[in-house]
Motif scaffolding. Structure first.
Motif, PDB file in Angstrom:
ATOM      1  N   ARG A 174       4.927  -4.288   9.233  1.00  0.00           N
ATOM      2  CA  ARG A 174       3.923  -3.584  10.218  1.00  0.00           C
ATOM      3  C   ARG A 174       3.643  -3.764  11.440  1.00  0.00           C
ATOM      4  O   ARG A 174       3.816  -3.233  12.921  1.00  0.00           O
ATOM      5  CB  ARG A 174       2.901  -3.799   9.054  1.00  0.00           C
ATOM      6  CG  ARG A 174       1.693  -2.917  10.448  1.00  0.00           C
ATOM      7  CD  ARG A 174       0.407  -3.161   9.563  1.00  0.00           C
ATOM      8  NE  ARG A 174      -0.052  -3.603   8.679  1.00  0.00           N
ATOM      9  CZ  ARG A 174      -0.480  -2.991   7.468  1.00  0.00           C
ATOM     10  NH1 ARG A 174      -0.435  -2.207   6.336  1.00  0.00           N
ATOM     11  NH2 ARG A 174      -0.663  -4.544   5.886  1.00  0.00           N
TER      12      ARG A 174
ATOM     13  N   THR B 240       0.740  -1.291   0.461  1.00  0.00           N
ATOM     14  CA  THR B 240      -0.315  -0.328   0.019  1.00  0.00           C
ATOM     15  C   THR B 240       0.743   1.140   0.189  1.00  0.00           C
ATOM     16  O   THR B 240       1.129   2.524  -0.751  1.00  0.00           O
ATOM     17  CB  THR B 240      -0.969   0.270   1.031  1.00  0.00           C
ATOM     18  OG1 THR B 240      -1.651  -1.221   1.319  1.00  0.00           O
ATOM     19  CG2 THR B 240      -1.876   1.367   1.163  1.00  0.00           C
TER      20      THR B 240
ATOM     21  N   ASP C 169      -7.132  -1.652  -2.779  1.00  0.00           N
ATOM     22  CA  ASP C 169      -6.352  -2.268  -1.654  1.00  0.00           C
ATOM     23  C   ASP C 169      -6.967  -4.022  -1.564  1.00  0.00           C
ATOM     24  O   ASP C 169      -8.076  -3.748  -1.921  1.00  0.00           O
ATOM     25  CB  ASP C 169      -6.388  -1.113  -1.217  1.00  0.00           C
ATOM     26  CG  ASP C 169      -5.512  -1.759  -0.098  1.00  0.00           C
ATOM     27  OD1 ASP C 169      -4.617  -2.921  -0.514  1.00  0.00           O
ATOM     28  OD2 ASP C 169      -4.690  -1.004  -0.137  1.00  0.00           O
ATOM     29  N   GLU C 170      -6.075  -4.765  -0.738  1.00  0.00           N
ATOM     30  CA  GLU C 170      -7.409  -5.950  -0.325  1.00  0.00           C
ATOM     31  C   GLU C 170      -7.897  -6.868  -1.503  1.00  0.00           C
ATOM     32  O   GLU C 170      -9.226  -6.878  -2.058  1.00  0.00           O
ATOM     33  CB  GLU C 170      -7.675  -5.621   0.712  1.00  0.00           C
ATOM     34  CG  GLU C 170      -6.888  -5.922   1.663  1.00  0.00           C
ATOM     35  CD  GLU C 170      -6.877  -4.039   2.776  1.00  0.00           C
ATOM     36  OE1 GLU C 170      -8.271  -3.787   2.516  1.00  0.00           O
ATOM     37  OE2 GLU C 170      -5.901  -3.333   3.149  1.00  0.00           O
TER      38      GLU C 170
HETATM   39 MG   LIG Z   1      -2.012  -2.836   2.547  1.00  0.00          MG
END
Ligand SMILES: [Mg+2]
Ligand SMILES: Nc1ncnc2c1ncn2[C@@H]1O[C@H](COP(=O)(O)OP(=O)(O)O)[C@@H](O)[C@H]1O
Length: 362
Positions: A237, A83, A148-149
């Motif tokens: 993350r 992302t 996204d996703e």
């Molecule tokens: Mg992402």
């Protein structure tokens, strides 16, 4: 077009504000942490800041220099920069003002059924755009739709996308992002350049974490950083989130590997050893009490499955056949847990198999 320009200028102050906020936060001794999650605060702002994903960065940089951009498909495990990369690239292409008009970002939290693809995405992609920015710099004469996703989109919605993708190729580029490329229908994957995002190497993660600790004035031991890297398994993350939680927990004191282990919900080695010892004893009552204490201590069964897998593979005292039997059971238990089975029963049944295999040996 006029309204479009006005909209752009009114938003243009926002990114500037954000910048000053972050720089003052990092300078404030880390005493009063700003309520920004560090993952957002330290999200790469430009493509160059994206670490480790050289191929993607190289292609994107070429297109930033003026070459055309293909439709993109990013896939790979979570927390590897997918992302961030496309957002950074889009921001560099269009600058903060145009960004909002030129980029349509839809992720799993947005409605993306077939209706939305037919209306919102289609209408957005049909608009044509000029080839220059508000500040006069050239920018590519197309828009970007980020999905996204995308693996959570229904295949009907994905199918609705393919015609749009082809028909609007003059005005729009698509960037699909997903964890599992196999969940994207073949006609879509074949229309995109595919890029696999690798789990970040340990060294790169360390570097990032150390940088963040420096900027946030976090007092942390070397072992704690190693532990963070270890528990996050290439997901930066996760590592950053754990780091922030650990810092909150210790409130200015040194962050140690013990704290990190606790935060990450990793089951301590001693606990696992005692469980395996119980298995080896061959006494079912013992096993029952150990499993009960695991549950009472709040350990998650999925975590146990993951850790046990690593341990079993490394054990010298088990034959390959025994390992195979145990890992097969691990897989079964994992599936049952995903389906919402009872943790206590699953753990018991798992350890019963482990016990059976281990005691066969002696
Ligand atoms: Mg992402
Ligand atoms: N390759 C990378 N380079 C730099 N930071 C990264 C990288 N990958 C992940 N991160 C960090 O992890 C966070 C989440 O990254 P993100 O791009 O949202 O991952 P995902 O691949 O799941 O979309 C970012 O805010 C950033 O701080």
């Amino acid at each position: 077009m006029q309204a479009f320009l006005k909209g752009g200028t009114s938003i243009s102050t926002k990114p500037l504000k954000e910048k000053t906020a972050t720089s003052s936060a990092s300078g404030s001794d880390g005493k009063k942490p700003k309520p920004v999650p560090w993952v957002e605060k330290y999200r790469p702002k430009c493509v160059d800041e994206v670490a480790y994903q050289e191929e993607v960065v190289a292609v994107l940089k070429k297109s930033l220099e003026g070459a055309d951009l293909p439709n993109l498909l990013f896939y790979g495990p979570p927390g590897t920069g997918k992302t961030s990369t496309i957002l950074a690239a889009a921001r560099e292409l269009y600058g903060p003002e145009l960004f909002r008009q030129r980029v349509l970002e839809l992720n799993a939290s947005d409605e993306r059924g077939i209706q939305v693809v037919r209306e919102k995405v289609k209408n957005f992609s049909q608009l044509t755009v000029g080839g220059s920015r508000l500040d006069g710099k050239p920018c590519p004469p197309f828009k970007i739709v980020i999905l996204d996703e995308a693996d959570s989109m229904t295949s009907a919605a994905q199918a609705a996308l393919r015609r749009t993708m082809e028909k609007e190729s003059k005005t729009t580029r698509f960037c699909l992002i997903c964890n599992y490329v196999s969940r994207i229908i073949e006609p879509l994957t074949s229309r995109c350049s595919k890029f696999r995002f690798k789990p970040l190497a340990d060294g790169i993660q360390r570097q990032r974490l150390v940088d963040i600790c420096k900027k946030e004035n976090v007092n942390i031991t070397n072992e704690a950083i190693s532990r963070l890297v270890e528990v996050s398994e290439g997901d930066l993350r996760k590592a950053i989130t754990f780091l922030q939680s650990a810092t909150r927990l210790t409130a200015g004191k040194e962050v140690t590997d013990i704290v990190v282990t606790e935060i990450a919900g990793v089951i301590p080695k001693d606990t696992l050893n005692s469980v395996l010892a119980a298995c080896q004893s061959g006494l079912f009552e013992k096993l029952e009490t150990v499993v009960m204490s695991l549950i009472n201590n709040g350990h998650a069964a999925t975590q146990l499955v993951n850790q046990l897998h690593d341990i079993i593979l490394e054990r010298q005292d088990l034959t390959d056949k025994q390992k195979a039997a145990i890992t097969e059971k691990l897989a079964e238990v994992d599936k049952c847990l995903v389906d919402g089975a009872d943790e206590y029963l699953q753990m018991l049944s798992l350890f019963a198999v482990v016990m059976q295999q281990m005691t066969q040996n002696s």
